[in-house]
Design a protein around this motif. Structure first.
Motif, short mmCIF file in Angstrom:
data_model
loop_
_atom_site.label_atom_id
_atom_site.label_comp_id
_atom_site.label_asym_id
_atom_site.label_seq_id
_atom_site.Cartn_x
_atom_site.Cartn_y
_atom_site.Cartn_z
N ALA A 164 50.40 -13.70 41.48
CA ALA A 164 49.44 -12.96 41.91
C ALA A 164 49.54 -12.67 43.43
N LEU A 165 50.20 -13.22 44.16
CA LEU A 165 50.57 -12.94 45.58
C LEU A 165 51.29 -11.67 45.65
N SER A 166 52.18 -11.42 44.43
CA SER A 166 53.06 -10.22 44.33
C SER A 166 52.43 -8.92 43.88
N THR A 167 51.18 -9.23 43.22
CA THR A 167 50.37 -7.94 42.58
C THR A 167 49.00 -8.06 43.30
N LEU A 168 48.83 -8.11 44.40
CA LEU A 168 47.54 -8.10 44.96
C LEU A 168 46.96 -6.63 44.96
N ASP A 169 45.70 -6.33 44.83
CA ASP A 169 45.23 -5.16 44.83
C ASP A 169 45.57 -4.45 46.15
N PRO A 170 46.09 -3.26 46.25
CA PRO A 170 46.38 -2.59 47.55
C PRO A 170 45.26 -2.08 48.07
N VAL A 172 44.76 -28.10 52.61
CA VAL A 172 45.62 -27.21 52.19
C VAL A 172 45.10 -26.12 51.65
N LEU A 173 45.19 -24.83 51.74
CA LEU A 173 44.42 -23.71 51.46
C LEU A 173 45.20 -22.69 50.39
N ALA A 174 46.36 -22.63 50.52
CA ALA A 174 46.94 -21.52 49.47
C ALA A 174 48.40 -21.82 49.33
N SER A 175 48.87 -21.66 48.23
CA SER A 175 50.52 -21.96 48.17
C SER A 175 50.89 -21.43 46.81
N CYS A 176 52.20 -21.03 46.88
CA CYS A 176 52.85 -20.61 45.50
C CYS A 176 53.36 -21.88 44.80
N LYS A 177 53.30 -22.95 45.34
CA LYS A 177 53.69 -24.31 45.03
C LYS A 177 52.91 -24.48 44.15
N LYS A 178 53.33 -25.18 42.71
CA LYS A 178 52.65 -25.54 41.73
C LYS A 178 52.33 -27.22 41.99
N HIS A 179 51.04 -27.34 41.72
CA HIS A 179 50.56 -28.87 41.96
C HIS A 179 50.13 -29.28 40.57
N GLY A 239 42.43 -28.38 39.15
CA GLY A 239 41.66 -27.80 38.57
C GLY A 239 42.34 -26.81 37.56
N PRO A 240 41.59 -26.14 36.54
CA PRO A 240 42.03 -25.28 35.56
C PRO A 240 42.63 -24.08 36.26
N ASP A 241 43.79 -23.73 35.51
CA ASP A 241 44.48 -22.34 36.00
C ASP A 241 43.50 -21.11 35.58
N GLN A 242 43.36 -20.20 36.37
CA GLN A 242 42.46 -19.10 36.14
C GLN A 242 43.00 -17.83 36.58
N GLN A 243 42.86 -16.80 35.79
CA GLN A 243 43.40 -15.53 35.99
C GLN A 243 42.93 -15.04 37.59
N PHE A 244 44.01 -14.52 38.19
CA PHE A 244 43.77 -13.90 39.44
C PHE A 244 44.63 -12.78 39.70
N GLN A 245 44.36 -11.47 39.88
CA GLN A 245 45.09 -10.37 40.11
C GLN A 245 46.38 -10.68 38.77
N GLY A 246 47.56 -10.36 39.21
CA GLY A 246 48.61 -10.56 38.26
C GLY A 246 49.08 -11.97 37.92
N GLY A 247 48.39 -12.98 38.34
CA GLY A 247 48.71 -14.27 38.27
C GLY A 247 47.91 -15.24 38.21
N LYS A 248 47.96 -16.43 38.55
CA LYS A 248 46.98 -17.48 38.47
C LYS A 248 46.70 -17.92 39.62
N ALA A 249 45.46 -18.50 39.85
CA ALA A 249 44.99 -19.31 40.89
C ALA A 249 44.07 -20.80 40.40
N TRP A 250 44.23 -21.77 41.19
CA TRP A 250 43.63 -22.78 40.68
C TRP A 250 43.13 -23.77 41.98
#
Length: 231
Positions: free
Chosen positions: A71-77, A22-29, A38-49
């Motif tokens: 993060a998905l809502s603030t992707l670099d245009p 499973v590669l990407a999700s807005c669902k919290k795990h 893994g640790p939360d890390q800053q990505f765009q305006g949100g987090k990735a892990w």
């Protein structure tokens, strides 16, 4: 499809269901129920892990890169044509991921896509799951500076016969290989695909790619179309 992966560097064996990554999700795990985050890390305006799910015997079943809605809502245009450092993030795994061959992941957002033109030049994510260490990856030079290890391909049996290398190579990554039967190479639009990477005679990464149309929901991408025979 269950693959037995042998890491040629440390002779580590593990069982991993690549067809259920499973590669990407807005669902919290969260940790629990055999899920190790893994640790939360800053990505765009949100987090990735990252996260890893194992079965009751401790064997890995799924590995993931997750991206939250912020993060998905603030992707670099991509208003600036140059590649932004904020569009790329090296991600750590939970220590439990040591049972797999993978050492780290690289998340990339490509607002303009990338070459080859007419195929992958639309906004999409690249998800690299690396087998080599991060220091080894970062030491890969530009192709024009030294192409010798880019052109040193793995021995027969380490890549499926329907995989072919793209010309050239990418610094800090390596040589990319694609399944020649994949839809986007046969007249269909690119929506998702699965690449493999090599360098210095070894398979070094697995790379699912998806277009931005998949963002905002959990999805699964099958790697079983072109599994590497060995690692």
């Amino acid at each position: 499809m269950r693959n037995k992966i042998k890491n040629t560097n440390n002779e580590k064996d593990c069982h991993l269901l690549f067809s259920l990554i499973v590669l990407a999700s807005c669902k919290k795990h969260n940790d629990g129920d055999n899920v190790f985050k893994g640790p939360d890390q800053q990505f765009q305006g949100g987090k990735a892990w990252t996260w890893l799910q194992t079965n009751k015997d401790g064997h890995p079943e799924m590995m993931a890169i997750a991206i939250d809605q912020a993060a998905l809502s603030t992707l670099d245009p991509g208003n600036d044509e140059s590649h932004s450092a904020s569009d790329e993030l090296s991600l750590k795994f939970h220590p439990k991921a040591a049972v797999t061959p993978f050492t780290h992941a690289l998340l990339e957002w490509n607002p303009h896509g990338h070459e080859p033109a007419g195929i992958y030049d639309k906004p999409h994510f690249d998800f690299h799951f690396y087998i080599q260490s991060e220091s080894e990856r970062l030491a890969i030079p530009p192709y024009m500076q030294d192409s010798s290890k880019f052109l040193l391909f793995p021995a027969q049996g380490y890549l499926a016969p329907n995989l072919r290398p793209f010309p050239g190579g990418v610094p800090e990554m390596g040589t990319h290989w694609v399944d020649v039967t994949t839809p986007e190479l046969n007249g269909q639009p690119f929506t998702q695909t699965f690449l493999y990477g090599t360098y210095d005679g070894k398979v070094t990464f697995y790379e699912p790619m998806i277009t931005s149309g998949f963002s905002g929901r959990e999805f699964r991408l099958r790697a079983g179309n072109s599994p590497a025979g060995k690692i």
